[in-house]
Scaffold this motif. Structure first.
Motif, short mmCIF file in Angstrom:
data_model
loop_
_atom_site.label_atom_id
_atom_site.label_comp_id
_atom_site.label_asym_id
_atom_site.label_seq_id
_atom_site.Cartn_x
_atom_site.Cartn_y
_atom_site.Cartn_z
N VAL A 142 86.83 -35.81 -18.37
CA VAL A 142 85.95 -34.89 -17.78
C VAL A 142 85.38 -35.33 -16.40
O VAL A 142 84.66 -36.55 -16.72
CB VAL A 142 84.83 -34.25 -18.81
N ASP A 143 85.51 -34.89 -15.36
CA ASP A 143 84.71 -35.35 -14.00
C ASP A 143 84.16 -33.92 -13.30
O ASP A 143 85.13 -33.11 -13.29
CB ASP A 143 85.98 -36.01 -13.15
N ASP A 144 82.77 -34.10 -13.03
CA ASP A 144 82.20 -32.94 -12.48
C ASP A 144 82.32 -31.58 -13.46
O ASP A 144 82.52 -30.47 -12.93
CB ASP A 144 82.91 -32.73 -11.31
N GLY A 145 82.66 -32.06 -14.74
CA GLY A 145 82.50 -30.56 -15.52
C GLY A 145 83.97 -30.28 -15.93
O GLY A 145 84.06 -29.01 -16.46
N ASP A 146 85.14 -30.77 -15.13
CA ASP A 146 86.29 -30.21 -15.45
C ASP A 146 87.26 -31.37 -15.88
O ASP A 146 87.06 -32.41 -15.66
CB ASP A 146 86.77 -29.64 -14.14
N TRP A 147 88.40 -30.74 -16.61
CA TRP A 147 89.43 -31.68 -16.96
C TRP A 147 90.53 -31.64 -15.92
O TRP A 147 91.52 -31.08 -16.05
CB TRP A 147 90.14 -31.20 -18.34
N ASN A 148 90.35 -32.02 -14.72
CA ASN A 148 91.29 -32.30 -13.78
C ASN A 148 91.98 -33.30 -13.16
O ASN A 148 92.59 -33.35 -12.19
CB ASN A 148 90.51 -31.42 -12.39
N GLU A 149 91.36 -34.50 -13.97
CA GLU A 149 92.15 -35.76 -13.47
C GLU A 149 92.27 -36.77 -14.75
O GLU A 149 91.82 -36.28 -15.86
CB GLU A 149 91.10 -36.70 -12.46
N ALA A 150 93.03 -37.73 -14.70
CA ALA A 150 93.37 -38.40 -15.79
C ALA A 150 93.87 -39.91 -15.28
O ALA A 150 94.00 -40.00 -13.99
CB ALA A 150 94.65 -37.81 -16.45
N TRP A 151 93.81 -40.80 -16.37
CA TRP A 151 94.55 -42.17 -16.00
C TRP A 151 95.81 -42.19 -16.71
O TRP A 151 95.81 -41.71 -17.91
CB TRP A 151 93.56 -43.16 -16.58
#
Length: 201
Positions: A181-190
């Motif tokens: 979760v980044d800035d409230g969204d699940w829009n990035e990943a490792w």
């Protein structure tokens, strides 16, 4: 029966006997009482930070981060255990030109994280599988401000394989996926790999 035929039959019989012996040994080991194992590892973990919502990260290609860390596992039963650790993640954001204003340039920057996973791990002779949560604590960035550091949490799934080197010592290559979760969204990943040198106590 020709010489070649006898040789092939002999080789096949030897292979079957060897496989049978290995299988029997594995079955005997399965019957032995299991003792709790503790596993300590030193890990090299190259990763890429990628978008997972179909949008490219603003002004950047996927961020590569050659990370390192320590891991600790408690294998409580023959097939189940808990894994945690402490990892250092350093992410570089490339500089470039603002999309909103072509006359505005921005410098490259860095974010540094301490990453702590807590996972359930399933062990087998073929593959090991882990799943759980991961917490990233951002302790610094390139302009040395920490008051507005953004911490983040996510899920982690990993698949790995033990490769025995000697009694107690083994390598464990791994593939993992860690959306967060980044800035409230699940829009990035490792998305990454790991190679761990581990010792089983």
């Amino acid at each position: 029966m020709g010489t070649k035929t006898r040789a092939i039959v002999s080789m096949a019989a030897a292979s079957v006997m060897a496989w049978g012996g290995t299988s029997a040994k594995a079955q005997e080991q399965e019957k032995e009482p299991f003792k709790t194992q503790y596993i300590l590892g030193v890990n090299f973990m190259p990763e890429w930070q990628i978008g997972i919502d179909g949008r490219r990260r603003a002004g950047n290609s996927p961020d590569f981060s050659p990370n390192v860390g320590l891991s600790f596992e408690a294998r409580l039963t023959r097939h189940s255990g808990i894994e945690t650790g402490f990892y250092y993640r350093n992410v570089k954001y490339a500089g470039g030109i603002s999309l909103a204003d072509p006359n505005t340039r921005y410098d490259a920057s860095y974010s540094r994280y301490f990453s702590i996973p807590v996972l359930y791990k399933y062990y087998s002779r073929i593959l090991n599988v882990g799943a759980g949560i991961n917490y990233d604590f951002r302790f610094s960035q390139s302009d040395n401000r920490t008051s507005d550091a953004q911490n983040r949490f996510g899920l982690m799934v990993k698949v790995s394989k033990d490769i025995t080197l000697s009694k107690g010592l083994f390598l464990e290559p791994e593939f993992h996926f860690n959306p967060f979760v980044d800035d409230g969204d699940w829009n990035e990943a490792w998305l990454g790999f790991q190679i761990g040198l581990k010792y089983r106590f």
